[in-house]
Design a protein around this motif. Structure first.
Motif, PDB file in Angstrom:
ATOM      1  N   PRO A  28     -58.509  39.066 -91.240  1.00  0.00           N
ATOM      2  CA  PRO A  28     -59.115  38.170 -90.234  1.00  0.00           C
ATOM      3  C   PRO A  28     -58.223  38.045 -89.005  1.00  0.00           C
ATOM      4  N   GLN A  29     -58.839  37.998 -87.838  1.00  0.00           N
ATOM      5  CA  GLN A  29     -58.084  37.903 -86.592  1.00  0.00           C
ATOM      6  C   GLN A  29     -57.983  36.468 -86.072  1.00  0.00           C
ATOM      7  N   ARG A  30     -58.994  35.661 -86.355  1.00  0.00           N
ATOM      8  CA  ARG A  30     -59.016  34.269 -85.903  1.00  0.00           C
ATOM      9  C   ARG A  30     -59.103  33.395 -87.148  1.00  0.00           C
ATOM     10  N   ILE A  31     -58.059  32.608 -87.386  1.00  0.00           N
ATOM     11  CA  ILE A  31     -57.940  31.859 -88.636  1.00  0.00           C
ATOM     12  C   ILE A  31     -57.766  30.372 -88.325  1.00  0.00           C
ATOM     13  N   LEU A  32     -58.475  29.565 -89.097  1.00  0.00           N
ATOM     14  CA  LEU A  32     -58.343  28.109 -88.994  1.00  0.00           C
ATOM     15  C   LEU A  32     -57.887  27.562 -90.340  1.00  0.00           C
ATOM     16  N   GLU A  33     -56.846  26.762 -90.315  1.00  0.00           N
ATOM     17  CA  GLU A  33     -56.352  26.085 -91.521  1.00  0.00           C
ATOM     18  C   GLU A  33     -56.549  24.583 -91.338  1.00  0.00           C
ATOM     19  N   ILE A  34     -57.359  23.987 -92.193  1.00  0.00           N
ATOM     20  CA  ILE A  34     -57.577  22.538 -92.154  1.00  0.00           C
ATOM     21  C   ILE A  34     -56.796  21.916 -93.304  1.00  0.00           C
ATOM     22  N   GLY A  35     -55.751  21.181 -92.976  1.00  0.00           N
ATOM     23  CA  GLY A  35     -54.858  20.596 -93.975  1.00  0.00           C
ATOM     24  C   GLY A  35     -53.658  21.495 -94.190  1.00  0.00           C
ATOM     25  N   CYS A  36     -52.502  21.073 -93.655  1.00  0.00           N
ATOM     26  CA  CYS A  36     -51.312  21.930 -93.683  1.00  0.00           C
ATOM     27  C   CYS A  36     -50.214  21.422 -94.609  1.00  0.00           C
ATOM     28  N   GLY A  37     -50.285  20.150 -94.998  1.00  0.00           N
ATOM     29  CA  GLY A  37     -49.204  19.600 -95.812  1.00  0.00           C
ATOM     30  C   GLY A  37     -47.871  19.701 -95.082  1.00  0.00           C
ATOM     31  N   GLN A 129     -65.770  18.171 -83.419  1.00  0.00           N
ATOM     32  CA  GLN A 129     -66.434  17.583 -82.254  1.00  0.00           C
ATOM     33  C   GLN A 129     -65.875  18.143 -80.951  1.00  0.00           C
ATOM     34  N   GLN A 130     -64.579  18.350 -80.912  1.00  0.00           N
ATOM     35  CA  GLN A 130     -63.921  18.788 -79.681  1.00  0.00           C
ATOM     36  C   GLN A 130     -64.094  20.291 -79.435  1.00  0.00           C
ATOM     37  N   TYR A 131     -64.171  21.059 -80.531  1.00  0.00           N
ATOM     38  CA  TYR A 131     -64.259  22.514 -80.400  1.00  0.00           C
ATOM     39  C   TYR A 131     -65.487  23.032 -81.145  1.00  0.00           C
ATOM     40  N   GLN A 132     -66.634  22.525 -80.802  1.00  0.00           N
ATOM     41  CA  GLN A 132     -67.865  22.842 -81.526  1.00  0.00           C
ATOM     42  C   GLN A 132     -68.221  24.326 -81.491  1.00  0.00           C
ATOM     43  N   ASP A 133     -67.900  24.992 -80.396  1.00  0.00           N
ATOM     44  CA  ASP A 133     -68.322  26.381 -80.229  1.00  0.00           C
ATOM     45  C   ASP A 133     -67.258  27.393 -80.641  1.00  0.00           C
ATOM     46  N   ARG A 134     -66.147  26.921 -81.136  1.00  0.00           N
ATOM     47  CA  ARG A 134     -65.066  27.842 -81.517  1.00  0.00           C
ATOM     48  C   ARG A 134     -65.368  28.449 -82.889  1.00  0.00           C
ATOM     49  N   ALA A 135     -65.372  29.781 -82.958  1.00  0.00           N
ATOM     50  CA  ALA A 135     -65.702  30.486 -84.201  1.00  0.00           C
ATOM     51  C   ALA A 135     -64.468  31.188 -84.759  1.00  0.00           C
ATOM     52  N   TYR A 136     -64.487  31.395 -86.065  1.00  0.00           N
ATOM     53  CA  TYR A 136     -63.352  32.016 -86.749  1.00  0.00           C
ATOM     54  C   TYR A 136     -63.824  33.104 -87.705  1.00  0.00           C
ATOM     55  N   ASP A 137     -62.886  33.965 -88.075  1.00  0.00           N
ATOM     56  CA  ASP A 137     -63.145  34.982 -89.100  1.00  0.00           C
ATOM     57  C   ASP A 137     -62.830  34.437 -90.494  1.00  0.00           C
ATOM     58  N   MET A 138     -61.956  33.443 -90.533  1.00  0.00           N
ATOM     59  CA  MET A 138     -61.547  32.850 -91.811  1.00  0.00           C
ATOM     60  C   MET A 138     -61.216  31.385 -91.600  1.00  0.00           C
ATOM     61  N   GLN A 159     -71.212  29.884 -91.384  1.00  0.00           N
ATOM     62  CA  GLN A 159     -71.438  31.269 -90.974  1.00  0.00           C
ATOM     63  C   GLN A 159     -70.127  32.031 -90.768  1.00  0.00           C
ATOM     64  N   THR A 160     -69.027  31.439 -91.142  1.00  0.00           N
ATOM     65  CA  THR A 160     -67.734  32.114 -91.069  1.00  0.00           C
ATOM     66  C   THR A 160     -67.674  33.213 -92.127  1.00  0.00           C
ATOM     67  N   PRO A 161     -67.229  34.418 -91.781  1.00  0.00           N
ATOM     68  CA  PRO A 161     -67.182  35.509 -92.753  1.00  0.00           C
ATOM     69  C   PRO A 161     -66.397  35.188 -94.026  1.00  0.00           C
ATOM     70  N   ILE A 162     -65.297  34.449 -93.891  1.00  0.00           N
ATOM     71  CA  ILE A 162     -64.494  34.061 -95.052  1.00  0.00           C
ATOM     72  C   ILE A 162     -64.288  32.556 -95.035  1.00  0.00           C
ATOM     73  N   LEU A 163     -64.849  31.872 -96.021  1.00  0.00           N
ATOM     74  CA  LEU A 163     -64.584  30.448 -96.242  1.00  0.00           C
ATOM     75  C   LEU A 163     -63.802  30.341 -97.537  1.00  0.00           C
ATOM     76  N   CYS A 164     -62.663  29.676 -97.491  1.00  0.00           N
ATOM     77  CA  CYS A 164     -61.849  29.568 -98.694  1.00  0.00           C
ATOM     78  C   CYS A 164     -61.099  28.243 -98.667  1.00  0.00           C
ATOM     79  N   GLY A 165     -60.430  27.930 -99.760  1.00  0.00           N
ATOM     80  CA  GLY A 165     -59.714  26.666 -99.791  1.00  0.00           C
ATOM     81  C   GLY A 165     -59.042  26.405-101.124  1.00  0.00           C
ATOM     82  N   VAL A 205     -65.555  32.156-100.616  1.00  0.00           N
ATOM     83  CA  VAL A 205     -66.944  32.565-100.416  1.00  0.00           C
ATOM     84  C   VAL A 205     -66.967  33.477 -99.198  1.00  0.00           C
ATOM     85  N   ARG A 206     -67.488  34.703 -99.373  1.00  0.00           N
ATOM     86  CA  ARG A 206     -67.511  35.668 -98.275  1.00  0.00           C
ATOM     87  C   ARG A 206     -68.924  36.123 -97.957  1.00  0.00           C
ATOM     88  N   ILE A 207     -69.181  36.302 -96.675  1.00  0.00           N
ATOM     89  CA  ILE A 207     -70.466  36.870 -96.250  1.00  0.00           C
ATOM     90  C   ILE A 207     -70.429  38.379 -96.473  1.00  0.00           C
TER      91      ILE A 207
END
Length: 207
Positions: A28-37, A129-138, A159-165, A205-207
């Motif tokens: 994946p080229q664009r990655i979002l991590e929610i919760g970093c500890g 809310q702030q970045y509604q249109d920002r899309a990611y690969d993972m 609709q993200t190609p890779i959703l994981c957690g 979960v992968r598309i």
């Protein structure tokens, strides 16, 4: 390469390996991590994401109690009769001095990929809310484990190609419910379940 196990955290070796496999296999080229500890998962991602990838992290960076975490960690090692690695011991003491945000910044500042990560100090609701249109690969989910929060995150990024957690297991029924609803909605998507027998709650979960 920075060793994630030198950083205070919850994800074990098997979880790290599975996260690494996802990154290496799917690049994946664009990655979002929610919760970093405190940065263990962040470092795992930075270690194995493609050279051209970018990582955005979302966390309030103030909801964890470093002293409580340190006490639990030290007691756990003592109970098992294990010797805590010196680097981890040093980092736990430093974590208590710097707090969650300060320690996370200290760790990521040392990483050779530090220029590829951008931190957002807010909740996932605020970020969406702030970045509604920002899309990611993972998108990697390990923040608020309530059903409402995970459901909202999954709905926005479904609709993200890779959703994981993390934490798909009995201790977090809200995570299970939200993820299972996604799987029912899209039954043809590839599914990698958690491995409870090795204490890994990592799911994909992968598309």
């Amino acid at each position: 390469m920075m060793n994630p196990n030198d950083i205070p955290g919850w994800i074990n070796q098997r979880h790290q390996e599975r996260l690494m496999e996802t990154l290496i296999n799917h690049k994946p080229q664009r990655i979002l991590e929610i919760g970093c500890g405190y940065g263990r998962s962040t470092v795992t991602i930075l270690n194995h994401m493609p050279d051209t990838a970018v990582l955005h992290t979302v966390d309030t960076y103030r909801h964890l109690d470093p002293r409580k975490f340190a006490k639990k960690h030290f007691k756990g090692y003592k109970r098992r009769g294990w010797a805590m690695p010196p680097a981890l011991t040093e980092n736990i003491h430093l974590m208590q001095q710097l707090g969650q945000r300060g320690f996370w910044e200290h760790i990521t500042a040392q990483h050779p990929r530090r220029q590829s990560v951008t931190a957002h100090e807010m909740t996932s609701v605020q970020y969406i809310q702030q970045y509604q249109d920002r899309a990611y690969d993972m998108v990697y989910l390990d923040g608020d484990h309530s059903y409402a929060a995970v459901k909202a995150e999954i709905t926005h990024y479904e609709q993200t190609p890779i959703l994981c957690g993390d934490d798909y297991g009995p201790a977090h029924p809200g995570v299970i419910q939200a993820v299972d609803e996604l799987r029912l909605k899209y039954p043809d998507r590839a599914w990698q379940p958690s491995e409870q027998h090795v204490k890994s709650g990592y799911w994909v979960v992968r598309i």
